[in-house]
Design an enzyme around this catalytic site. Structure first.
Site, PDB file in Angstrom:
ATOM      1  CG  HIS A 256      -2.121   1.204   0.749  1.00  0.00           C
ATOM      2  ND1 HIS A 256      -2.345   1.909   1.728  1.00  0.00           N
ATOM      3  CD2 HIS A 256      -3.450   0.438  -0.197  1.00  0.00           C
ATOM      4  CE1 HIS A 256      -4.087   2.312   1.582  1.00  0.00           C
ATOM      5  NE2 HIS A 256      -4.215   1.677   0.521  1.00  0.00           N
ATOM      6  CG  HIS A 487      -7.251   7.915  -1.398  1.00  0.00           C
ATOM      7  ND1 HIS A 487      -6.056   7.652  -1.505  1.00  0.00           N
ATOM      8  CD2 HIS A 487      -7.682   6.161  -1.681  1.00  0.00           C
ATOM      9  CE1 HIS A 487      -5.652   6.276  -1.641  1.00  0.00           C
ATOM     10  NE2 HIS A 487      -7.251   5.515  -1.793  1.00  0.00           N
TER      11      HIS A 487
END
Length: 591
Positions: A256, A487
């Protein structure tokens, strides 16, 4: 389960009720796979089921039974052409079980697991959102020279937001597009490395200036099986592109981390950010970027320890890269060793997959944050009343109540300030969690498809209803981004009046055990599933002896220079009581 209504057909998939770390793989219950409807071609790059669904909805909105489109128009729509689209889907959180994971992999889903961005948030309510024709060719809206000016004193923190289409130009004046970051004005590129989760290779190559598009590019990813094959196929036409697969030996982990290493003729630059390498993430979302200074090359023969910063950033970055165990990344370790990082003023905070014991536990995840805050933050009067604020775009399974992880080991790490031997009780420090409400998403620039990047499954939510009392709405008038869904992921410690913060962290890590780590074996072992990376800002590294930053009233104002530009509004506004019951209401609708 599939439901039909006057709004069309939509699907709900289930998730497991406990984090993956609380069960063995053989004990995991099986779940259903999100069913894809329609024949529209999905995105060409490997990505999550949520993003595939959002992509289809943007491309082919549902109609009413009479053939007409719904007429509801979000307030933010006045800023851009009319949009028509679908809702967003319910799917699993980042602790999906293994059977569901295998099924997704078998159908071409993201092979590394369904991590922070592997799912959709709730669907079922329609909005009129359709992207304009210019959507796939997003360009930076301001001159690159403006961005260069920002690097020369106007932003001492080097913390930026990405540019957003559809907001007033003044709110983009201090922001960066990926093309700005890769501009020749920032350096004459020799080679680069891109670490990320979701990658569109064709789009990424086009973001580089033409003169740099044939320079060596290394892409570090976490894809496996079909998704890995798809990524290799996409990269095949580009002879300068190499792929490096991050090891993910613990189930349900993801790669990630979002970082760029940019090697120039003039030096080296590190960029740590929160955007996937796809057009969607640089278009109408709120994203964060830390852009390093230009690190000059050290003189030949310099000692190996030369060029270190007060924050030990260089050594920590090398340690993080070595955790991949990749010979390819060792080439970048050698490049880093050759450069002077002494001007760095932030601390590196990473997570890498593994089970850690003893002193190794403090190298990664929330225990790494605890260690940094104990050693380098300053104790404050009445600090027990300073709340912890977490803001993120995805939520994992956190346990049956707040004491299982959130308000025990996780909060214990975030409330550390200096070498204070006094242990605060679980009820001393407030926790505020900022996560967009359904209404936030409904009124967003993207409409409900924005939920594809805000995964929190109804199944997980129903099993941790206690968490909803911590939720606060997304509001970002300070940065002009109230309608640009976040985000970005940020964490901080605020004063009771929200005018000061003791520290600020921007990171790829969402609110999950997989990202931050969880204790095992009675606290003697720390288990982390995913790769994550962020930077920590502490007042002492910016010459502030009081132990806190003032919060900048307007993120893009020039004064005071050392007030911190928190990208959303403080104090956060708590969810209304009726909103806290949204998940029950949605299930009632489903049934």
């Amino acid at each position: 389960m599939s439901q039909g209504s006057e709004h069309g057909k939509w699907t709900v998939s289930s998730s497991d009720d406990e984090s993956a770390g609380e069960q063995t793989n053989s004990q995991m219950p099986s779940t259903s796979l999100l069913q894809q409807t329609g024949q529209e071609k999905g995105p060409r790059y490997p990505c999550s089921e949520a993003r595939k669904a959002a992509h289809k909805r943007k491309a082919s909105p549902l109609e009413h039974s009479d053939g007409s489109f719904p007429q509801e128009v979000a307030p933010a729509q006045k800023q851009k052409p009319s949009q028509e689209g679908l809702g967003w889907c319910l799917s699993s959180s980042d602790d999906d079980d293994e059977d569901d994971l295998k099924e997704r992999r078998g159908k071409g889903g993201a092979a590394a697991g369904v991590g922070q961005e592997e799912h959709c948030a709730p669907k079922g309510i329609l909005s009129n959102h359709k992207l304009p024709p210019s959507y796939e060719t997003t360009e930076p809206s301001d001159r690159v020279q403006d961005a260069w000016d920002l690097l020369n004193g106007r932003n001492p923190f080097r913390f930026f937001l990405t540019k957003v289409k559809g907001i007033k130009a003044k709110y983009n004046s201090g922001s960066l597009h990926i093309k700005d970051i890769l501009s020749p004005l920032f350096g004459t590129l020799v080679s680069s490395a891109q670490f990320n989760y979701c990658i569109d290779v064709e789009w990424l190559v086009k973001q580089y200036p033409k003169e740099f598009r044939d320079k060596p590019l290394l892409i570090i990813h976490g894809e496996k099986r079909e998704s890995k094959a798809a990524l290799h196929e996409e990269a095949h036409p580009y002879k300068n592109v190499r792929l490096c697969q991050a090891k993910l030996d613990i189930a349900f982990g993801t790669h990630h981390t979002k970082m760029m290493l940019l090697h120039y003729e003039e030096g080296l630059r590190v960029v740590i950010h929160t955007s996937n390498l796809i057009d969607d993430d640089w278009y109408q979302k709120t994203q964060g970027i830390w852009l390093s200074p230009l690190y000059p090359k050290l003189p030949l023969g310099a000692a190996e320890a030369a060029g270190e910063s007060r924050t030990n950033f260089k050594c920590d970055l090398i340690s993080y890269l070595r955790s991949y165990g990749s010979p390819t990344l060792n080439e970048w370790v050698e490049i880093i060793k050759q450069h002077d990082f002494s001007e760095t003023r932030v601390y590196l905070l990473g997570s890498t997959p593994g089970r850690y014991q003893g002193s190794e536990k403090e190298k990664w995840g929330h225990l790494r944050l605890r260690k940094l805050l104990k050693e380098h933050a300053t104790q404050l009067p009445d600090q027990h009343s300073w709340p912890v604020i977490g803001q993120f775009s995805s939520i994992g399974s956190l346990g049956a109540d707040h004491s299982k992880w959130l308000c025990s080991e996780f909060r214990d790490s975030l409330i550390s300030l200096g070498n204070n031997t006094k242990t605060l009780s679980n009820h001393d420090v407030p926790v505020h969690l900022v996560y967009p409400s359904v209404d936030n998403v409904r009124q967003s620039l993207e409409g409900y498809p924005a939920g594809g990047s805000l995964p929190y499954s109804i199944q997980t939510a129903q099993k941790q209803l206690w968490l909803h009392s911590y939720f606060h709405k997304w509001s970002a008038e300070t940065s002009g981004r109230s309608h640009a869904m976040p985000h970005v992921k940020t964490y901080m410690r605020s004063s009771p009046d929200f005018q000061k913060i003791a520290w600020f962290l921007v990171t790829s890590a969402n609110l999950s055990k997989a990202a931050w780590g969880v204790f095992e074996k009675n606290g003697t072992q720390m288990m982390i599933r995913s790769y994550e990376l962020g930077v920590l800002f502490l007042p002492s590294e910016f010459g502030l002896d009081a132990g806190y930053f003032q919060v900048k009233e307007n993120m893009f104002s020039d004064e005071p220079v050392l007030a911190f530009p928190v990208p959303y509004d403080l104090p956060p506004e708590k969810y209304e009581s009726k909103v806290s019951k949204i998940w029950k209401g949605l299930q009632d609708f489903i049934q």
